[in-house]
Design a protein around this motif. Structure first.
Motif, mmCIF file in Angstrom:
data_model
loop_
_atom_site.group_PDB
_atom_site.id
_atom_site.type_symbol
_atom_site.label_atom_id
_atom_site.label_comp_id
_atom_site.label_asym_id
_atom_site.label_seq_id
_atom_site.Cartn_x
_atom_site.Cartn_y
_atom_site.Cartn_z
ATOM 1 N N GLY A 198 -14.371 3.680 19.237
ATOM 2 C CA GLY A 198 -15.131 4.170 18.096
ATOM 3 C C GLY A 198 -16.349 4.958 18.544
ATOM 4 N N LYS A 199 -17.073 5.498 17.576
ATOM 5 C CA LYS A 199 -18.264 6.291 17.864
ATOM 6 C C LYS A 199 -19.331 5.474 18.596
ATOM 7 C CE LYS A 199 -17.594 9.373 13.945
ATOM 8 N NZ LYS A 199 -18.094 9.791 12.622
ATOM 9 N N ASP A 200 -19.283 4.166 18.438
ATOM 10 C CA ASP A 200 -20.220 3.284 19.141
ATOM 11 C C ASP A 200 -19.786 2.992 20.573
ATOM 12 O OD1 ASP A 200 -18.053 1.586 18.717
ATOM 13 O OD2 ASP A 200 -19.208 0.036 17.691
ATOM 14 N N GLY A 201 -18.651 3.565 20.996
ATOM 15 C CA GLY A 201 -18.175 3.395 22.366
ATOM 16 C C GLY A 201 -17.406 2.114 22.610
ATOM 17 N N LYS A 202 -17.091 1.368 21.547
ATOM 18 C CA LYS A 202 -16.382 0.101 21.716
ATOM 19 C C LYS A 202 -14.898 0.246 21.354
ATOM 20 C CE LYS A 202 -20.421 -2.660 21.398
ATOM 21 N NZ LYS A 202 -21.168 -3.702 20.780
ATOM 22 N N LEU A 203 -14.087 -0.528 22.067
ATOM 23 C CA LEU A 203 -12.642 -0.460 21.867
ATOM 24 C C LEU A 203 -12.250 -0.998 20.493
ATOM 25 C CD1 LEU A 203 -9.906 0.232 23.192
ATOM 26 C CD2 LEU A 203 -9.809 -2.143 23.974
ATOM 27 N N LEU A 204 -11.547 -0.145 19.727
ATOM 28 C CA LEU A 204 -11.083 -0.502 18.383
ATOM 29 C C LEU A 204 -9.609 -0.881 18.359
ATOM 30 C CD1 LEU A 204 -12.528 2.531 16.399
ATOM 31 C CD2 LEU A 204 -13.455 0.210 16.481
ATOM 32 N N TYR A 205 -8.843 -0.289 19.281
ATOM 33 C CA TYR A 205 -7.389 -0.394 19.223
ATOM 34 C C TYR A 205 -6.827 -0.157 20.616
ATOM 35 C CZ TYR A 205 -2.639 1.354 18.463
ATOM 36 O OH TYR A 205 -1.292 1.576 18.544
ATOM 37 N N SER A 206 -5.762 -0.885 20.946
ATOM 38 C CA SER A 206 -5.039 -0.586 22.191
ATOM 39 C C SER A 206 -3.565 -0.864 21.971
ATOM 40 C CB SER A 206 -5.582 -1.399 23.365
ATOM 41 O OG SER A 206 -5.283 -2.758 23.216
ATOM 42 N N SER A 207 -2.732 -0.151 22.720
ATOM 43 C CA SER A 207 -1.294 -0.381 22.627
ATOM 44 C C SER A 207 -0.660 -0.182 23.990
ATOM 45 C CB SER A 207 -0.643 0.545 21.605
ATOM 46 O OG SER A 207 -0.685 1.881 22.054
ATOM 47 N N LEU A 208 0.468 -0.829 24.155
ATOM 48 C CA LEU A 208 1.271 -0.713 25.364
ATOM 49 C C LEU A 208 2.676 -0.361 24.920
ATOM 50 C CD1 LEU A 208 1.949 -1.105 28.360
ATOM 51 C CD2 LEU A 208 2.144 -3.549 27.911
ATOM 52 N N GLY A 209 3.238 0.704 25.475
ATOM 53 C CA GLY A 209 4.556 1.153 25.056
ATOM 54 C C GLY A 209 4.434 2.124 23.894
#
Length: 174
Positions: free
Chosen positions: A144-155
Motif C-alpha cells: 500500500g501507499k504506507d509501504g506495508k504488505l497488503l496482499y501476497s500470492s504464490l502461483g
C-alpha cells in the motif's frame, strides 16, 4: 477386498493431507501481511534503477517470475492484457516485474519475443527475490501507499488474479 481398498485409499488421502499441512507449515515466505516493503534495489540498463525510496507513497506490485515458468507466463500475459493497461498511467501505482536468475540481456530477448510493454527488471543472483522468499514462483506482493504488505500470492489462478486486481483498486482509493 473392498474394505481393504477403502482403507488404503483413506490412508493415502490422510498421508497426502499431512504432507500438504507440513508444506504449509514450512512456508518460505520472508514477509507477511502488514510487514514493510524490503529495501529493494533494482538495476536495469533498459529501465533504469529503482530503490525503496523511489516507491514511497505509491501502491507497488512486485511480481517475481522466470521465463521458463509456465504459470508465470499465464500471469504475465494477464498483466499485459488487463492490469498494465488499467494502471500504467496512474502516478500512484508502480509495477516491478522481476526476472529471477535472469540478466538484462536475457530479459531483452524474452521481451522481444513476448512484446510486453511493462518494464522487466533483472535479478541474476536472486538478491531481490531473496528479500521476499526462498523458493517458488510466480509470486506477487502488493504494498500500500504506507509501504506495508497488503496482499501476497504464490502461483497463478484467474481467481487469485481477480482478487489482486480488486486489492489494487482498493489500495489506490486510500
Amino acid at each position: 477386498m473392498k474394505k481393504m481398498l477403502k482403507r488404503m485409499i483413506l490412508l493415502a488421502v490422510m498421508a497426502a493431507g499431512s504432507v500438504c499441512g507440513f508444506a504449509q507449515q514450512t512456508s518460505t515466505e520472508k514477509i507477511n501481511i502488514g510487514d514493510p516493503m524490503p529495501a529493494i534495489q533494482l538495476s536495469s540498463t533498459t529501465y533504469g534503477n529503482v530503490s525503496a525510496a523511489d516507491l514511497k507513497g505509491k501502491v507497488v506490485l512486485v511480481s517475481l517470475f522466470a521465463t521458463w515458468c509456465g504459470p508465470c507466463q499465464k500471469e504475465l500475459a494477464e498483466v499485459q492484457s488487463t492490469l498494465w493497461p488499467k494502471y500504467k498511467g496512474n502516478k500512484d501505482f508502480r509495477l516491478l516485474v522481476i526476472g529471477r536468475e535472469h540478466t538484462d540481456e536475457q530479459l531483452k530477448k524474452y521481451n522481444e519475443k513476448k512484446q510486453f510493454d511493462f518494464p522487466l527488471y533483472p535479478d541474476p543472483k536472486r538478491e531481490a527475490f531473496s528479500l521476499f522468499a526462498d523458493q517458488s514462483i510466480p509470486r506477487a506482493y502488493l504494498f500500500g501507499k504506507d509501504g506495508k504488505l497488503l496482499y501476497s500470492s504464490l502461483g497463478y489462478t484467474p481467481e487469485e488474479f481477480e482478487k489482486l486486481m480488486k486489492t489494487i483498486e482498493t489500495a489506490l482509493q486510500k
